[in-house]
Design a protein around this motif. Structure first.
Motif, short mmCIF file in Angstrom:
data_model
loop_
_atom_site.label_atom_id
_atom_site.label_comp_id
_atom_site.label_asym_id
_atom_site.label_seq_id
_atom_site.Cartn_x
_atom_site.Cartn_y
_atom_site.Cartn_z
N SER A 62 71.15 97.83 32.90
CA SER A 62 71.95 96.48 33.51
C SER A 62 70.70 94.95 34.03
CB SER A 62 72.79 97.03 34.42
OG SER A 62 71.64 97.33 36.00
N GLU A 63 69.65 96.04 33.94
CA GLU A 63 68.92 94.79 34.67
C GLU A 63 68.37 93.96 33.17
OE1 GLU A 63 65.70 96.72 35.88
OE2 GLU A 63 66.06 96.72 38.29
N PHE A 64 68.19 94.26 32.14
CA PHE A 64 68.23 93.94 30.91
C PHE A 64 69.23 93.07 30.95
CE2 PHE A 64 68.17 93.31 26.46
CZ PHE A 64 67.10 92.28 25.94
N ALA A 65 70.44 93.82 30.58
CA ALA A 65 71.67 92.93 30.30
C ALA A 65 71.77 91.37 31.21
CB ALA A 65 73.12 93.83 30.90
N ARG A 66 71.42 91.65 32.39
CA ARG A 66 71.28 90.17 33.42
C ARG A 66 70.16 89.75 33.00
NH1 ARG A 66 70.72 90.15 39.98
NH2 ARG A 66 71.39 88.17 40.50
N PHE A 67 69.67 89.73 32.52
CA PHE A 67 68.08 89.07 32.16
C PHE A 67 68.79 88.64 31.47
CE2 PHE A 67 64.84 88.20 30.30
CZ PHE A 67 63.00 87.53 31.54
N ALA A 68 68.88 88.57 30.09
CA ALA A 68 69.79 88.43 28.61
C ALA A 68 70.67 87.29 29.19
CB ALA A 68 69.62 89.15 27.75
N ASP A 69 71.21 87.71 29.85
CA ASP A 69 73.10 86.91 30.12
C ASP A 69 73.09 85.92 31.28
OD1 ASP A 69 73.82 88.43 28.31
OD2 ASP A 69 75.19 89.67 30.09
N GLU A 70 72.18 85.59 32.45
CA GLU A 70 71.80 85.26 32.73
C GLU A 70 69.59 84.19 33.11
OE1 GLU A 70 72.77 86.82 37.21
OE2 GLU A 70 74.13 87.82 36.05
N VAL A 71 68.85 85.44 33.24
CA VAL A 71 67.67 84.19 33.04
C VAL A 71 67.64 83.53 31.21
CG1 VAL A 71 65.68 84.22 33.14
CG2 VAL A 71 66.79 85.16 34.63
N LEU A 72 67.85 83.78 30.51
CA LEU A 72 67.46 83.73 29.16
C LEU A 72 67.87 82.38 28.82
CD1 LEU A 72 67.19 86.79 26.30
CD2 LEU A 72 64.88 85.64 27.84
N PRO A 73 69.68 82.04 28.93
CA PRO A 73 70.02 81.11 29.14
C PRO A 73 69.34 79.70 29.49
CG PRO A 73 71.97 82.63 29.25
CD PRO A 73 70.36 83.09 29.79
N ILE A 74 68.99 80.26 30.49
CA ILE A 74 68.16 78.98 31.28
C ILE A 74 66.77 78.58 30.96
CG2 ILE A 74 66.82 78.75 33.35
CD1 ILE A 74 68.71 80.33 35.46
N LEU A 75 66.12 79.55 30.47
CA LEU A 75 64.94 79.00 29.70
C LEU A 75 65.02 78.45 27.93
CD1 LEU A 75 62.89 83.09 30.19
CD2 LEU A 75 62.81 79.91 31.49
N ARG A 76 66.16 78.91 27.93
CA ARG A 76 66.67 78.40 26.26
C ARG A 76 66.82 76.92 26.54
NH1 ARG A 76 69.15 82.59 25.00
NH2 ARG A 76 68.50 84.28 23.39
N GLU A 77 67.41 77.00 27.56
CA GLU A 77 67.65 75.43 27.97
C GLU A 77 66.58 74.21 28.05
OE1 GLU A 77 69.84 73.44 32.31
OE2 GLU A 77 71.25 74.21 30.69
N ARG A 78 65.71 75.18 28.95
CA ARG A 78 64.64 74.19 28.41
C ARG A 78 63.51 73.97 27.88
NH1 ARG A 78 63.18 76.95 35.16
NH2 ARG A 78 65.44 76.15 36.07
N GLY A 79 63.86 75.17 26.86
CA GLY A 79 63.38 74.53 25.54
C GLY A 79 62.08 75.51 25.62
N LEU A 80 61.94 76.85 26.82
CA LEU A 80 60.94 77.93 26.79
C LEU A 80 61.14 79.07 26.01
CD1 LEU A 80 60.04 77.12 30.29
CD2 LEU A 80 58.96 76.23 28.51
N PHE A 81 62.75 79.36 25.49
CA PHE A 81 62.39 80.72 24.74
C PHE A 81 63.61 79.96 23.71
CE2 PHE A 81 64.57 84.28 23.82
CZ PHE A 81 64.42 85.56 23.60
N ARG A 82 63.50 80.78 22.26
CA ARG A 82 63.94 80.11 20.97
C ARG A 82 65.36 81.04 21.24
NH1 ARG A 82 60.53 81.76 16.40
NH2 ARG A 82 58.13 82.12 17.62
N SER A 83 66.06 80.24 20.54
CA SER A 83 67.64 80.97 20.07
C SER A 83 67.24 81.42 18.20
CB SER A 83 68.96 79.69 20.05
OG SER A 83 68.70 78.86 21.33
#
Length: 117
Positions: A62-83
């Protein structure tokens, strides 16, 4: 603090990975908090040159799901994590050529003919 961590690692004969996990349990990091807080800290470390990647240590699915669903979109929006990735292999994403198969190369250099049945 560093000397104490080194002492504990030496006394317990811990590997580097085991040491990191041990210290992680002892010390709360700045990488805990709201999704925005975690994303802010990852961005700060990355842009500051303190890290060029992260190993995300999570103990529950559940921690991974939360990280993927909540943190990664923020990093993608900032151009720090590829889509998306350029290739479907690690070698391709690193821009490395596929090395020749040494057995095929040896056969072709020797002029061997394929075995027919």
């Amino acid at each position: 603090m560093t000397a104490r961590i080194q002492q504990i690692a030496a006394e317990r004969k811990l590997t580097l990975r085991e040491t990191v996990l041990y210290v992680d349990r002892m010390i709360r990091t700045a990488f805990a908090g709201s999704p925005a807080t975690v994303a802010d800290e990852i961005e700060r470390w990355f842009l500051g040159g303190a890290a060029d990647g992260f190993i995300v240590y999570l103990t529950l699915p559940s921690e991974f799901a939360r990280f993927a669903d909540e943190v990664l979109p923020i990093l993608r929006e900032r151009g720090l994590f590829r889509s998306e990735y350029e290739s479907d292999t690690l070698r391709g994403n690193l821009g490395l050529a596929v090395p020749p198969n040494r057995y095929t190369l040896a056969r072709s250099e020797a002029g061997a003919q394929p075995v027919s049945s």
